[in-house]
Write an enzyme that holds these catalytic residues in place. Sequence first.
Site, PDB file in Angstrom:
ATOM      1  N   ARG A  76       0.806  -1.219   0.000  1.00 50.52           N
ATOM      2  CA  ARG A  76       0.000   0.000   0.000  1.00 50.52           C
ATOM      3  C   ARG A  76       0.836   1.264   0.000  1.00 50.52           C
ATOM      4  NH1 ARG A  76      -3.181  -2.283   2.710  1.00 50.52           N
ATOM      5  NH2 ARG A  76      -1.745  -3.949   3.112  1.00 50.52           N
ATOM      6  N   THR A  77       1.927   1.306   0.710  1.00 46.37           N
ATOM      7  CA  THR A  77       2.672   2.566   0.787  1.00 46.37           C
ATOM      8  C   THR A  77       3.268   2.926  -0.572  1.00 46.37           C
ATOM      9  OG1 THR A  77       3.181   2.103   3.094  1.00 46.37           O
ATOM     10  CG2 THR A  77       4.453   3.824   2.031  1.00 46.37           C
ATOM     11  N   LYS A 130      24.147  -5.515  -4.992  1.00 52.03           N
ATOM     12  CA  LYS A 130      25.595  -5.596  -5.238  1.00 52.03           C
ATOM     13  C   LYS A 130      26.377  -4.948  -4.107  1.00 52.03           C
ATOM     14  CE  LYS A 130      24.617  -4.978 -10.146  1.00 52.03           C
ATOM     15  NZ  LYS A 130      24.614  -3.942 -11.195  1.00 52.03           N
ATOM     16  N   ARG A 157      11.682   3.506   1.317  1.00 58.00           N
ATOM     17  CA  ARG A 157      11.501   2.579   2.456  1.00 58.00           C
ATOM     18  C   ARG A 157      12.731   1.693   2.542  1.00 58.00           C
ATOM     19  NH1 ARG A 157       6.323  -0.905   3.999  1.00 58.00           N
ATOM     20  NH2 ARG A 157       5.795   1.171   4.731  1.00 58.00           N
ATOM     21  N   HIS A 196       7.519   6.365  10.288  1.00 55.74           N
ATOM     22  CA  HIS A 196       6.711   6.178   9.080  1.00 55.74           C
ATOM     23  C   HIS A 196       5.772   7.390   8.990  1.00 55.74           C
ATOM     24  CE1 HIS A 196       4.646   4.503   5.833  1.00 55.74           C
ATOM     25  NE2 HIS A 196       4.172   3.391   6.335  1.00 55.74           N
TER      26      HIS A 196
END
Lengths: 307, 135
Positions: A51-52, A80, A101, A129
């Site tokens: 959802r975010t 990497k 995120r 958040h």
Amino acid sequence: MRSVIDVLDLSVEEIDELIETAEDIIADPDKYAHVCDRKKLATLFFEPSTRTRMSFEAAMYELGGHVISMSEANSSSAAKGESVADTVKTVSNYVDIIAMRHPKEGAALVAANNASIPVINAGDGGHCHPTQTLADLLTIHREKKHFDNLTIGFCGDLKFGRTVHSLCGAMARYPGSKFVLISPEELKLPSYVKRNVLDPAGIQYTQTTDLEDSMENLDILYMTRVQRERFFNEEDYLRLKDRYILTAEKMKKAPESMIVMHPLPRVNEISVAVDDDPRACYFKQVLNGKYMRMALIMKLLKEAGRL
Amino acid sequence: MNIDSIRNGIVIDHISAGKGMKLVSLLELDRDDVSVAIIKNVHSQKMGKKDIIKIDADIPVNLDVIGYVDPDATVNVIKDGVLVEKKTIERPKILTGVIRCKNPRCITTTEQELKHVFCLRDDGYRCMYCETKAE
């Protein structure tokens, strides 16, 4: 360069301004359909999210902008071994704003310190958040019409639940807020949140392990999921995950005016039967989140001189 | 117990008893090739007991480290056997590269060459990135 790492990076006045913009978007979305024409958002998601990430992307599309997306660390240079700092320095050359995120706490601050464009923290581990909190605040504002003198019950994982910590901080700034902290002993609100957020604001709070007995005095019940990814020990997770389950039966004890919120995703802490209860607001939160992200993207782009 | 006076160097005095060794370690004096005297549990009228560190060389000393370990300590600079400067010690608001964040979820555990930075809060030092309290 202005970035938003924590919801407390925004003043109460700025949050009011964002809510006002979001309400205006809701009233007249066409007015905003081309505000971000030719602007680009990068969504850098180093851990899974539905959802975010989609909310940020939908927000940018509805503003007329474009989105470049990195949806998992495995498909990027992070696999990497590239650092967050190098990643955002690179991405800053391609886009106008970043939503990121990352599973590590503080990653968003590292990104903000190294990017030449605004960074919005879309969740950094168990830390912050802010846009979820903005979604929560718009929901409270739309449902309750005010922020003062509200009693909020936080239930579930109050230890690792970043949304709880952020909303506690945001609501502590409004007069008359009262908190009821409902959790198992192992998942109590950390003492530093009480000491640094609740105590200085003079917030009245009670701690309990009992959900049902706490509900009758609440204006808002904020349920949370016990998050498997925050536990190092699977046994602890299994022992605690089903401790609180809100059912239609339990909702009979709640006041008619009490709203139920949840940052989602839920696992089974809210029975599906509760979804039909008009007091259930968690899917409204999802929609409100998109509007607040639209408002925030516009604000930061304007401040950066990119709009 | 007698320790010869130094001619050119630094004396860190009034260290709370027991903190001298930690200070030596964080100042990395144990790694430098200079003469250092660590005097523990010296009688003090004011403090009861104290530690003293004498460094027999005019080397740069990180005052933030001293302020972090013991802001009540004093730092005296000696030149040609004479006290030429007393440095003021304060608890630093920002502590960079001195202590490490122990939170395994903190970005400092994975980000290349990221300095560990702690900020002074009401309840002590906390990691700038994850807000974990310094041990």
